[in-house]
Design an enzyme around this catalytic site. Structure first.
Site, PDB file in Angstrom:
ATOM      1  N   LYS A  22       0.837  -1.215   0.000  1.00 28.48           N
ATOM      2  CA  LYS A  22       0.000   0.000   0.000  1.00 28.48           C
ATOM      3  C   LYS A  22       0.869   1.262   0.000  1.00 28.48           C
ATOM      4  CE  LYS A  22      -2.445   2.739   3.432  1.00 28.48           C
ATOM      5  NZ  LYS A  22      -1.349   3.410   4.133  1.00 28.48           N
ATOM      6  N   ASN A  23       1.848   1.317   0.877  1.00 29.84           N
ATOM      7  CA  ASN A  23       2.583   2.576   1.012  1.00 29.84           C
ATOM      8  C   ASN A  23       3.539   2.836  -0.154  1.00 29.84           C
ATOM      9  OD1 ASN A  23       1.126   3.279   3.226  1.00 29.84           O
ATOM     10  ND2 ASN A  23       2.676   2.639   4.725  1.00 29.84           N
ATOM     11  N   CYS A 116      -5.204   8.472   8.434  1.00 26.87           N
ATOM     12  CA  CYS A 116      -5.418   7.989   9.798  1.00 26.87           C
ATOM     13  C   CYS A 116      -5.093   9.076  10.814  1.00 26.87           C
ATOM     14  CB  CYS A 116      -4.516   6.789  10.061  1.00 26.87           C
ATOM     15  SG  CYS A 116      -5.034   5.320   9.194  1.00 26.87           S
ATOM     16  N   ARG A 121       0.319  15.215  12.490  1.00 27.22           N
ATOM     17  CA  ARG A 121       1.107  14.680  11.366  1.00 27.22           C
ATOM     18  C   ARG A 121       1.471  15.837  10.434  1.00 27.22           C
ATOM     19  NH1 ARG A 121      -1.635   9.290   9.052  1.00 27.22           N
ATOM     20  NH2 ARG A 121       0.455   8.956   8.238  1.00 27.22           N
ATOM     21  N   PRO A 122       2.445  16.662  10.865  1.00 29.07           N
ATOM     22  CA  PRO A 122       2.790  17.842  10.061  1.00 29.07           C
ATOM     23  C   PRO A 122       3.442  17.454   8.736  1.00 29.07           C
ATOM     24  CG  PRO A 122       4.340  17.580  11.889  1.00 29.07           C
ATOM     25  CD  PRO A 122       3.292  16.517  12.057  1.00 29.07           C
ATOM     26  N   ILE A 123       3.449  18.417   7.760  1.00 28.49           N
ATOM     27  CA  ILE A 123       4.165  18.170   6.498  1.00 28.49           C
ATOM     28  C   ILE A 123       5.206  19.273   6.263  1.00 28.49           C
ATOM     29  CG2 ILE A 123       2.371  16.775   5.369  1.00 28.49           C
ATOM     30  CD1 ILE A 123       1.627  19.329   3.752  1.00 28.49           C
ATOM     31  N   ASP A 124       5.697  19.831   7.386  1.00 32.19           N
ATOM     32  CA  ASP A 124       6.666  20.935   7.260  1.00 32.19           C
ATOM     33  C   ASP A 124       7.930  20.529   6.490  1.00 32.19           C
ATOM     34  OD1 ASP A 124       6.838  19.349   9.754  1.00 32.19           O
ATOM     35  OD2 ASP A 124       8.695  20.466  10.061  1.00 32.19           O
ATOM     36  N   GLN A 125       8.355  19.279   6.611  1.00 35.34           N
ATOM     37  CA  GLN A 125       9.593  18.860   5.922  1.00 35.34           C
ATOM     38  C   GLN A 125       9.377  18.745   4.407  1.00 35.34           C
ATOM     39  OE1 GLN A 125      12.588  18.713   7.666  1.00 35.34           O
ATOM     40  NE2 GLN A 125      11.181  19.556   9.188  1.00 35.34           N
ATOM     41  N   ASP A 304       3.711   0.832  12.152  1.00 33.53           N
ATOM     42  CA  ASP A 304       2.473   0.280  11.574  1.00 33.53           C
ATOM     43  C   ASP A 304       2.165  -1.132  12.080  1.00 33.53           C
ATOM     44  OD1 ASP A 304       2.328   2.604  10.161  1.00 33.53           O
ATOM     45  OD2 ASP A 304       3.149   1.778   8.316  1.00 33.53           O
ATOM     46  N   ILE A 326       7.401   7.080  17.026  1.00 32.38           N
ATOM     47  CA  ILE A 326       7.063   7.798  15.783  1.00 32.38           C
ATOM     48  C   ILE A 326       5.749   8.563  15.975  1.00 32.38           C
ATOM     49  CG2 ILE A 326       6.706   7.590  13.267  1.00 32.38           C
ATOM     50  CD1 ILE A 326       9.408   6.419  14.017  1.00 32.38           C
ATOM     51  N   ARG A 396      -8.874   0.514   3.471  1.00 34.47           N
ATOM     52  CA  ARG A 396      -7.850   1.372   2.866  1.00 34.47           C
ATOM     53  C   ARG A 396      -6.540   0.625   2.671  1.00 34.47           C
ATOM     54  NH1 ARG A 396      -6.188   5.580   6.214  1.00 34.47           N
ATOM     55  NH2 ARG A 396      -4.685   5.682   4.553  1.00 34.47           N
TER      56      ARG A 396
HETATM   57  N1  EPU Z   1       6.951  14.416  10.462  1.00 29.59           N
HETATM   58  C1  EPU Z   1       7.177  15.748  10.708  1.00 29.59           C
HETATM   59  N2  EPU Z   1       7.180  16.618   9.646  1.00 29.59           N
HETATM   60  C2  EPU Z   1       6.996  16.192   8.367  1.00 29.59           C
HETATM   61  C3  EPU Z   1       6.764  14.831   8.115  1.00 29.59           C
HETATM   62  C4  EPU Z   1       6.761  13.958   9.195  1.00 29.59           C
HETATM   63  O1  EPU Z   1       7.348  16.160  11.851  1.00 29.59           O
HETATM   64  O2  EPU Z   1       7.021  17.024   7.456  1.00 29.59           O
HETATM   65  C5  EPU Z   1       6.958  13.452  11.580  1.00 29.59           C
HETATM   66  C6  EPU Z   1       5.626  12.735  11.729  1.00 29.59           C
HETATM   67  O3  EPU Z   1       4.722  13.466  12.509  1.00 29.59           O
HETATM   68  C7  EPU Z   1       6.041  11.429  12.377  1.00 29.59           C
HETATM   69  C8  EPU Z   1       7.419  11.172  11.760  1.00 29.59           C
HETATM   70  O4  EPU Z   1       7.874  12.420  11.269  1.00 29.59           O
HETATM   71  O5  EPU Z   1       6.197  11.582  13.763  1.00 29.59           O
HETATM   72  C9  EPU Z   1       7.425  10.159  10.638  1.00 29.59           C
HETATM   73  O6  EPU Z   1       6.464  10.515   9.668  1.00 29.59           O
HETATM   74  P1  EPU Z   1       6.591  10.115   8.125  1.00 29.59           P
HETATM   75  O7  EPU Z   1       6.599  11.367   7.325  1.00 29.59           O
HETATM   76  O8  EPU Z   1       7.707   9.144   7.950  1.00 29.59           O
HETATM   77  O9  EPU Z   1       5.215   9.389   7.895  1.00 29.59           O
HETATM   78  P2  EPU Z   1       4.334   9.451   6.618  1.00 29.59           P
HETATM   79  O10 EPU Z   1       5.204   9.485   5.408  1.00 29.59           O
HETATM   80  O11 EPU Z   1       3.274  10.474   6.732  1.00 29.59           O
HETATM   81  C10 EPU Z   1       4.319   6.881   6.232  1.00 29.59           C
HETATM   82  C11 EPU Z   1       3.266   5.821   6.095  1.00 29.59           C
HETATM   83  C12 EPU Z   1       2.628   5.547   7.449  1.00 29.59           C
HETATM   84  C13 EPU Z   1       3.723   5.146   8.426  1.00 29.59           C
HETATM   85  C14 EPU Z   1       4.816   6.230   8.496  1.00 29.59           C
HETATM   86  C15 EPU Z   1       5.994   5.850   9.372  1.00 29.59           C
HETATM   87  C16 EPU Z   1       2.451   6.286   3.874  1.00 29.59           C
HETATM   88  C17 EPU Z   1       1.357   6.770   3.015  1.00 29.59           C
HETATM   89  N3  EPU Z   1       2.247   6.314   5.184  1.00 29.59           N
HETATM   90  O12 EPU Z   1       3.630   8.042   6.690  1.00 29.59           O
HETATM   91  O13 EPU Z   1       1.763   4.457   7.232  1.00 29.59           O
HETATM   92  O14 EPU Z   1       3.157   4.983   9.713  1.00 29.59           O
HETATM   93  O15 EPU Z   1       5.315   6.470   7.156  1.00 29.59           O
HETATM   94  O16 EPU Z   1       6.595   4.701   8.903  1.00 29.59           O
HETATM   95  O17 EPU Z   1       3.494   5.842   3.389  1.00 29.59           O
HETATM   96  C18 EPU Z   1      -0.057   3.059   7.683  1.00 29.59           C
HETATM   97  O18 EPU Z   1       0.289   2.402   6.694  1.00 29.59           O
HETATM   98  O19 EPU Z   1      -0.923   2.663   8.506  1.00 29.59           O
HETATM   99  C19 EPU Z   1       0.583   4.348   7.929  1.00 29.59           C
HETATM  100  C20 EPU Z   1       0.076   5.251   8.749  1.00 29.59           C
END
Ligand code: EPU
Length: 428
Positions: A22-23, A116, A121-125, A304, A326, A396
């Site tokens: 999925k991811n 979820c 779950r910020p996207i600042d990076q 996960d 995480i 999902r």
């Molecule tokens: N984070 C920030 N800023 C950012 C991005 C992330 O602070 O800009 C923090 C997050 O809040 C979190 C950590 O960094 O504490 C890791 O987040 P990451 O960005 O790696 O997560 P993601 O890309 O949003 C993916 C998977 C998630 C999985 C996480 C961690 C997808 C679509 N989602 O999320 O999968 O938990 O990586 O491995 O790839 C799931 O499959 O159930 C799921 C939630």
């Protein structure tokens, strides 16, 4: 609307075939936007996130065909249509449309992603990366507006190791002028999968799977055929289930190296796990030992699988601690497990599980995807009937769940919610 009914307590045996990840899928599908001729992705899972992304690609003018588990996207007719609302809000991974559309069209408007609820779950990076590549970004009424006259390669250090930011920056950078270096990049197998697709499309990427990724931008990308990697989290979920209720479960179409942290923990608990080239065999035991787990970025224990693993730990003798570094608030499944007789306390980022207990069937609700997986495992371990609602979360991410479970000897079926249950759901 439906609920899942599970007649628990029966041993499971047989073979289960794992679907595509999925991811990976949720990043590979947006990545097709970057090509100028058709891209085919083989081995896609049958999940609602894939359906939603297909609809989104069609909304921006793409021609998408799906046959069995194969999707072909012709991106040549796509336009940079704004997507501030609607289906983008249904899944978190719609943020990959930002990187892909920025890379191809140098502009995008994407509603802030859903997905979820696991705490903040910020996207600042992601934003920091796009800005470093030369994009101007504003946030207007819940949608992100991205625009660049030109994307230029840059050196980007991620302050947080993020799967999403690493992939998103890669998507934009493959079409930037010059070299991009992503430092402190995430190393998850899904990142290598996306880099493999992009490379087959003509991108120049080195170092995917390490913490420094180098990308030399190219002027155009072309179509190709790509086979997705197996879903390590789906495989891990069945491994945990096999440990809980299995009398010999063979998990087929899996890359065992992707599951080393989980396999190590299962063996510590006394579970028999044997690995082959693309298969893992698991068999449970009556006497499970306790273990502590701490979720970490790959190759550490995946967040996960933390929730499904918690269900298994209710059967171990003694006290186990699960700490999520995480997502510190990923514990919404715990209240539901308690309804099923589990003895679990949450303290900060940790859950303390005391066992062994015999779980009892109950009516429970999945609050998110992996919470749903935890409840399904608990239902299969429990005495009596368990009813799980909130199936939209489970759908999902778990391809053909009912068929796969019943294929292992489980008794699981979907039933329409009664009118009263629908009313109740609306009020909670
Ligand atoms: N984070 C920030 N800023 C950012 C991005 C992330 O602070 O800009 C923090 C997050 O809040 C979190 C950590 O960094 O504490 C890791 O987040 P990451 O960005 O790696 O997560 P993601 O890309 O949003 C993916 C998977 C998630 C999985 C996480 C961690 C997808 C679509 N989602 O999320 O999968 O938990 O990586 O491995 O790839 C799931 O499959 O159930 C799921 C939630």
């Amino acid at each position: 609307m439906e609920k899942l009914k599970i007649a628990g307590g029966y041993p499971l045996k047989g073979t289960v075939r794992i679907s595509g990840a999925k991811n990976s899928a949720v990043a590979l599908i947006p990545a097709t936007i970057l090509a100028e001729s058709p891209v085919t992705i083989e081995g896609l899972p049958n999940i609602s996130d894939v359906e939603i992304l297909k609809d989104l690609l069609e909304e921006i003018g793409g021609k998408v065909t799906i046959t069995d588990d194969e999707m072909t996207v012709d991106p040549s007719t796509m336009i940079s249509m704004p997507l501030p609302n609607g289906k983008v809000k249904k899944l978190r991974a719609s943020y990959y449309l930002m990187g892909a559309m920025l890379g191809r069209f140098k502009k995008a408007v994407i509603g802030l992603p859903g997905g979820c609820h696991l705490g903040p779950r910020p996207i600042d990076q992601h934003i920091k990366g796009f800005e470093a590549l030369g994009a101007q970004i504003t946030n207007e009424q819940g949608a992100i507006y991205l625009r660049a006259d030109e994307l230029r390669g840059a050196r980007i250090y991620l302050d947080v190791v993020s799967v999403g930011a690493t992939i998103n920056i890669m998507l934009a950078a493959v079409r930037a002028k010059g070299r991009t270096i992503i430092e402190n990049a995430a190393k998850e197998p899904e990142i290598i999968d996306v880099a493999t697709l992009l490379t087959n499309m003509g991108a120049k990427i080195k170092g995917a799977g390490t913490d420094v990724i180098r990308i030399d931008g190219v002027d155009s990308l072309h179509g190709c055929r790509h086979t997705i990697i197996p879903d390590r989290i789906e495989a891990g979920t069945y491994l945990i289930l096999g440990a809980a209720m299995g009398e010999g479960v063979l998990i087929d179409n899996v890359i065992p190296q992707h599951l080393e942290s989980l396999i190590a923990k299962l063996r510590e608990m006394g579970v028999t796990v044997e690995t082959g080239d693309d298969q893992v065999f698991v068999s449970g035991t009556d006497k499970l030992k306790t273990v502590d787990i701490k979720t970490l970025v790959y190759p550490g224990f995946p967040t996960d699988l933390q929730q499904p693993f918690t269900s298994l730990l209710t059967r171990a003798t003694g006290s186990s601690v699960v700490t999520d570094t995480i997502y510190g608030a990923r514990f919404k499944h715990i209240d539901e497990l308690r309804r099923m007789n589990a003895n679990i306390k949450v303290e900060g980022r940790s859950a303390i599980i005391n066992g062994p207990v015999q779980l009892q069937g109950a009516k429970v609700k999945a609050s998110d995807l992996r919470a749903g997986a935890a409840l399904v495992i608990a239902g299969l371990m429990a005495e009596g009937i368990t009813e799980v609602t909130g199936l939209e979360h489970i759908d999902r991410g778990y391809s053909n769940l009912v068929e796969k479970l019943n294929g292992l000897g489980a008794t699981v079926w979907r039933e329409a919610l009664t009118k009263e249950e629908v009313e109740q759901m609306k009020n909670t």
